[in-house]
Design a protein around this motif. Structure first.
Motif, short mmCIF file in Angstrom:
data_model
loop_
_atom_site.label_atom_id
_atom_site.label_comp_id
_atom_site.label_asym_id
_atom_site.label_seq_id
_atom_site.Cartn_x
_atom_site.Cartn_y
_atom_site.Cartn_z
N VAL A 1 -9.38 0.79 -11.22
CA VAL A 1 -8.90 1.19 -9.89
C VAL A 1 -7.85 2.29 -9.98
CG1 VAL A 1 -9.38 -1.08 -8.91
CG2 VAL A 1 -7.10 -0.60 -9.83
N ALA A 2 -7.40 2.61 -11.19
CA ALA A 2 -6.33 3.59 -11.35
C ALA A 2 -6.84 5.01 -11.15
CB ALA A 2 -5.71 3.46 -12.74
N ASP A 3 -6.03 5.83 -10.49
CA ASP A 3 -6.32 7.26 -10.37
C ASP A 3 -5.94 7.98 -11.66
OD1 ASP A 3 -7.06 7.57 -7.37
OD2 ASP A 3 -5.21 6.40 -7.33
N TYR A 4 -4.88 7.51 -12.30
CA TYR A 4 -4.43 8.06 -13.57
C TYR A 4 -4.15 6.90 -14.51
CZ TYR A 4 -3.71 12.22 -10.73
OH TYR A 4 -3.89 13.28 -9.86
N GLY A 5 -4.74 6.92 -15.68
CA GLY A 5 -4.53 5.86 -16.65
C GLY A 5 -4.07 6.41 -17.99
N LEU A 6 -3.11 5.73 -18.58
CA LEU A 6 -2.59 6.12 -19.89
C LEU A 6 -2.69 4.93 -20.84
CD1 LEU A 6 -1.13 8.10 -21.79
CD2 LEU A 6 1.04 7.27 -20.84
N VAL A 7 -3.51 5.08 -21.88
CA VAL A 7 -3.61 4.05 -22.90
C VAL A 7 -2.55 4.33 -23.95
CG1 VAL A 7 -5.09 2.97 -24.63
CG2 VAL A 7 -6.08 3.81 -22.49
N ALA A 8 -1.48 3.55 -23.91
CA ALA A 8 -0.34 3.81 -24.79
C ALA A 8 0.56 2.59 -24.84
CB ALA A 8 0.44 5.03 -24.30
N ALA B 1 0.86 -1.20 0.00
CA ALA B 1 0.00 0.00 0.00
C ALA B 1 0.89 1.24 0.00
CB ALA B 1 -0.94 -0.01 1.21
N PRO B 2 1.70 1.42 -1.05
CA PRO B 2 2.58 2.58 -1.11
C PRO B 2 1.80 3.86 -1.40
CG PRO B 2 2.67 1.40 -3.18
CD PRO B 2 1.79 0.58 -2.26
N GLY B 3 2.47 4.98 -1.27
CA GLY B 3 1.84 6.24 -1.64
C GLY B 3 1.61 6.35 -3.13
N LEU B 4 2.50 5.73 -3.92
CA LEU B 4 2.38 5.74 -5.38
C LEU B 4 2.67 4.35 -5.91
CD1 LEU B 4 2.18 7.12 -8.18
CD2 LEU B 4 4.62 7.69 -7.96
N TYR B 5 1.75 3.84 -6.73
CA TYR B 5 1.93 2.53 -7.36
C TYR B 5 1.79 2.71 -8.87
CZ TYR B 5 1.49 -2.52 -8.16
OH TYR B 5 1.70 -3.82 -8.58
N VAL B 6 2.84 2.36 -9.60
CA VAL B 6 2.86 2.50 -11.06
C VAL B 6 2.78 1.09 -11.66
CG1 VAL B 6 4.07 3.41 -13.07
CG2 VAL B 6 4.27 4.57 -10.85
N ALA B 7 1.68 0.82 -12.36
CA ALA B 7 1.46 -0.50 -12.96
C ALA B 7 1.70 -0.40 -14.46
CB ALA B 7 0.04 -0.97 -12.68
N VAL B 8 2.69 -1.11 -14.95
CA VAL B 8 3.09 -1.04 -16.36
C VAL B 8 2.86 -2.39 -17.03
CG1 VAL B 8 4.98 -0.58 -17.96
CG2 VAL B 8 4.83 0.70 -15.80
N VAL C 1 -1.98 6.50 -4.58
CA VAL C 1 -2.23 6.92 -5.96
C VAL C 1 -1.78 5.79 -6.88
CG1 VAL C 1 -1.64 8.56 -7.78
CG2 VAL C 1 -1.94 9.37 -5.43
N ILE C 2 -2.67 5.38 -7.80
CA ILE C 2 -2.36 4.29 -8.72
C ILE C 2 -2.29 4.86 -10.13
CG2 ILE C 2 -3.13 2.09 -9.67
CD1 ILE C 2 -4.62 1.63 -7.02
N VAL C 3 -1.16 4.62 -10.80
CA VAL C 3 -0.96 5.04 -12.18
C VAL C 3 -0.83 3.79 -13.04
CG1 VAL C 3 0.56 6.24 -13.79
CG2 VAL C 3 0.20 7.17 -11.48
N ALA C 4 -1.63 3.69 -14.10
CA ALA C 4 -1.61 2.51 -14.96
C ALA C 4 -1.25 2.90 -16.39
CB ALA C 4 -2.96 1.81 -14.93
N ILE C 5 -0.37 2.11 -16.99
CA ILE C 5 0.00 2.29 -18.39
C ILE C 5 -0.23 0.97 -19.10
CG2 ILE C 5 1.86 2.86 -20.01
CD1 ILE C 5 3.19 4.46 -17.76
N ASN C 6 -1.15 0.98 -20.07
CA ASN C 6 -1.51 -0.25 -20.76
C ASN C 6 -2.09 0.12 -22.12
OD1 ASN C 6 -2.96 -2.83 -21.49
ND2 ASN C 6 -2.27 -3.41 -19.44
#
Length: 315
Positions: free
Chosen positions: A295-302, A256-263, A280-285
């Motif tokens: 579940v992502a707070d920020y998502g990037l479709v790329a 449960a970190p402050g920032l989780y980046v899922a790639v 904060v969850i950041v997802a790149i997919n």
């Protein structure tokens, strides 16, 4: 009613899970005592005595406790509970704690409550079910409450003030060496990165990275820039991209970190169970329908092979 917390350690220092368990134990009321069983573990005892909220440290030393094997420890805890009349026994919900606590519960002939995330009082808890999608209230009237507590749900207990007195240490007799198991060897991954379970920032990769070389080439520079720990989905671990201790999820580590980046992680329910409590969850997919975006707070479709190096270069 007294509570016994079983210390997880390496005979040198306490594991972080134990400090979280001490915080949880305080919510049950009464005194909190900490059992340190090991071999030549004086440094751990000294550290344990300075943990805030601990009223007493029980020190038990014998060569057969060095590896903290569950069978011997369970027998020891049984004798201590019977001798000192502890009403509660707690351990962190780590792989070690999950191996030990059920044995203690079986010896005491009580029902264990696992993965507790909230304590409203003795016998009244919350725990996740269905891979963390539902929180269920649990009531237990067992004479001895045996719990494992999810460390991400409770703060880590700090140390007593510099001018404060450490908890007294009581030396207890060792239990029997049952000889039921033997540790052949332990292989530990050494890294200068933060430990995955305690890191404030985690960068995780999934099967979308294609192979282990891509994992290191794409994610390592980003993690270096962020000062992050590296994690992975079960699919990436099973494919051999990274070692098993990188795995985040229901059958891996709960973080449960402050920032989780899922790639390159699709977001299977088992993986979400291990990281969805992140700040904060950041997802790149590249797949816009990937469940991770729910579940992502920020998502990037790329394309991650373009997006991640560009992100790293801007940091």
């Amino acid at each position: 009613m007294k509570t016994l917390v079983i210390a997880e350690h390496d005979n040198t220092r306490l594991a972080g899970a134990t400090r979280h368990a001490v915080t949880a134990a305080a919510l049950l009321g009464g005194e909190v005592e900490l059992l340190v069983a090991g071999d030549n573990c004086g440094a751990v005892v000294d550290e344990a005595a300075r943990v805030a909220g601990v009223s007493r440290v029980i020190r038990v030393e014998a060569p057969f406790y060095r590896d903290l094997l569950a069978e011997n420890l369970a027998a020891l805890v049984l004798s201590l509970v019977q001798l000192k009349l502890y009403g509660n026994v707690l351990a962190g919900s780590s792989a070690w704690g999950k191996n030990l606590a059920p044995r203690i519960a079986a010896l005491l002939d009580v029902a264990q409550v696992s993965d507790v995330v909230k304590i409203s009082g003795r016998g009244c808890y919350q725990r996740p079910i269905y891979a963390g999608n539902v929180l269920v209230g649990v009531e237990s009237d067992e004479a001895v409450q045996v719990l494992t507590v999810r460390t991400t749900a409770f703060d880590s207990a700090g140390d007593v003030a510099v001018d404060g007195a450490p908890a007294p240490v009581e030396v207890a007799e060792a239990g029997p060496d049952l000889g039921l198991s033997t540790l052949l060897r332990r292989e530990i991954s050494r890294s200068e990165r933060p430990e995955l379970g305690a890191a404030k920032i985690v960068v995780s990769g999934g099967r979308g990275l294609g192979n282990g070389d891509n994992y290191q080439r794409v994610l390592t520079p980003l993690a270096d820039r962020l000062g992050a720990a590296l994690g992975a989905s079960r699919a990436a671990v099973d494919a051999g991209y990274v070692p098993n201790d990188y795995q985040v999820g229901q059958t891996g580590k709960i973080v449960a970190p402050g920032l989780y980046v899922a790639v390159g992680i699709s977001g299977a329910i088992q993986h979400l169970a291990g990281m969805k409590d992140s700040g904060v969850i950041v997802a790149i997919n590249k797949d816009p329908d990937a469940p991770i975006f729910q579940v992502a707070d920020y998502g990037l479709v790329a394309d991650l092979f373009e997006a991640v190096p560009a992100l790293t270069a801007t940091l």
